[in-house]
Design a protein around this motif. Structure first.
Motif, PDB file in Angstrom:
ATOM      1  N   LYS A   1      17.280   1.652 -12.325  1.00  0.00           N
ATOM      2  CA  LYS A   1      16.841   0.997 -11.084  1.00  0.00           C
ATOM      3  C   LYS A   1      17.865   1.280  -9.985  1.00  0.00           C
ATOM      4  O   LYS A   1      19.063   1.172 -10.193  1.00  0.00           O
ATOM      5  CB  LYS A   1      16.683  -0.496 -11.314  1.00  0.00           C
TER       6      LYS A   1
ATOM      7  N   THR B   1      12.426   2.434  -9.395  1.00  0.00           N
ATOM      8  CA  THR B   1      12.673   2.678 -10.812  1.00  0.00           C
ATOM      9  C   THR B   1      12.454   4.156 -11.098  1.00  0.00           C
ATOM     10  O   THR B   1      11.349   4.670 -10.920  1.00  0.00           O
ATOM     11  CB  THR B   1      11.743   1.825 -11.698  1.00  0.00           C
TER      12      THR B   1
ATOM     13  N   ILE C   1       9.489   5.318  -8.795  1.00  0.00           N
ATOM     14  CA  ILE C   1       8.314   4.507  -8.446  1.00  0.00           C
ATOM     15  C   ILE C   1       8.776   3.244  -7.720  1.00  0.00           C
ATOM     16  O   ILE C   1       9.710   2.576  -8.151  1.00  0.00           O
ATOM     17  CB  ILE C   1       7.541   4.108  -9.720  1.00  0.00           C
ATOM     18  N   ASP C   2       8.081   2.919  -6.623  1.00  0.00           N
ATOM     19  CA  ASP C   2       8.419   1.695  -5.893  1.00  0.00           C
ATOM     20  C   ASP C   2       7.745   0.492  -6.555  1.00  0.00           C
ATOM     21  O   ASP C   2       6.947   0.648  -7.490  1.00  0.00           O
ATOM     22  CB  ASP C   2       8.064   1.830  -4.402  1.00  0.00           C
ATOM     23  N   PRO C   3       8.051  -0.754  -6.109  1.00  0.00           N
ATOM     24  CA  PRO C   3       7.476  -1.951  -6.739  1.00  0.00           C
ATOM     25  C   PRO C   3       5.941  -2.018  -6.682  1.00  0.00           C
ATOM     26  O   PRO C   3       5.324  -2.715  -7.478  1.00  0.00           O
ATOM     27  CB  PRO C   3       8.085  -3.102  -5.942  1.00  0.00           C
ATOM     28  N   LYS C   4       5.313  -1.277  -5.759  1.00  0.00           N
ATOM     29  CA  LYS C   4       3.850  -1.273  -5.666  1.00  0.00           C
ATOM     30  C   LYS C   4       3.232  -0.190  -6.553  1.00  0.00           C
ATOM     31  O   LYS C   4       2.027   0.025  -6.516  1.00  0.00           O
ATOM     32  CB  LYS C   4       3.414  -1.072  -4.215  1.00  0.00           C
ATOM     33  N   GLY C   5       4.064   0.513  -7.331  1.00  0.00           N
ATOM     34  CA  GLY C   5       3.569   1.546  -8.238  1.00  0.00           C
ATOM     35  C   GLY C   5       3.351   2.906  -7.601  1.00  0.00           C
ATOM     36  O   GLY C   5       2.735   3.784  -8.193  1.00  0.00           O
ATOM     37  N   ARG C   6       3.864   3.089  -6.386  1.00  0.00           N
ATOM     38  CA  ARG C   6       3.685   4.366  -5.677  1.00  0.00           C
ATOM     39  C   ARG C   6       4.887   5.279  -5.918  1.00  0.00           C
ATOM     40  O   ARG C   6       6.029   4.834  -5.817  1.00  0.00           O
ATOM     41  CB  ARG C   6       3.544   4.119  -4.174  1.00  0.00           C
TER      42      ARG C   6
ATOM     43  N   TYR D   1       9.686  12.278  -6.490  1.00  0.00           N
ATOM     44  CA  TYR D   1       8.987  12.930  -7.596  1.00  0.00           C
ATOM     45  C   TYR D   1       9.264  14.416  -7.671  1.00  0.00           C
ATOM     46  O   TYR D   1       9.816  15.007  -6.749  1.00  0.00           O
ATOM     47  CB  TYR D   1       7.483  12.658  -7.563  1.00  0.00           C
TER      48      TYR D   1
END
Length: 110
Positions: free
Chosen positions: A29, A39, A50-55, A59
């Motif tokens: 993290k 993360t 990946i951000d907290p919204k899953g995006r 990458y």
């Protein structure tokens, strides 16, 4: 001649101290400058953040030509660019490029 040799040895040692390794591990993290926790995981030899919204924010990070390269995306502004990544102690230095412009920012290991 002796001074030239000393200078060349010094430059070689300096450049090696900043060299990157294919074995560096970015997983975990990381807190962005804005306070968002990203993360980062490793899959098939490539890192993804990946951000907290899953995006995906970071990458396709892979070791190429002796440096870590990938893509970084700012979902708030919709901007995306190529980047180089450097592990500097507990900081992740990201140098993002968009055309002729670049921006450097740091994430801190959590």
């Amino acid at each position: 001649m002796k001074k030239l040799f000393s200078l060349l040895v010094g430059l070689t040692i300096t450049s090696l101290s900043f060299a990157q390794s294919a074995k560096e591990d970015f997983t975990g993290k990381w807190k962005t400058e804005e306070g968002v926790i990203i993360t980062i995981s490793n899959g098939n030899g490539k890192f993804t953040g990946i951000d907290p919204k899953g995006r995906p924010t970071l990458y396709n990070v892979r070791f190429e030509k002796n440096e870590w390269k990938g893509t970084v995306e700012n979902h708030e502004s919709g901007q995306k660019g190529n980047c180089e990544i450097y592990l500097e102690g507990s900081n992740l230095k990201i140098v993002a490029h968009k055309g002729v412009f670049s921006k450097t920012f740091y994430w801190v290991k959590q």
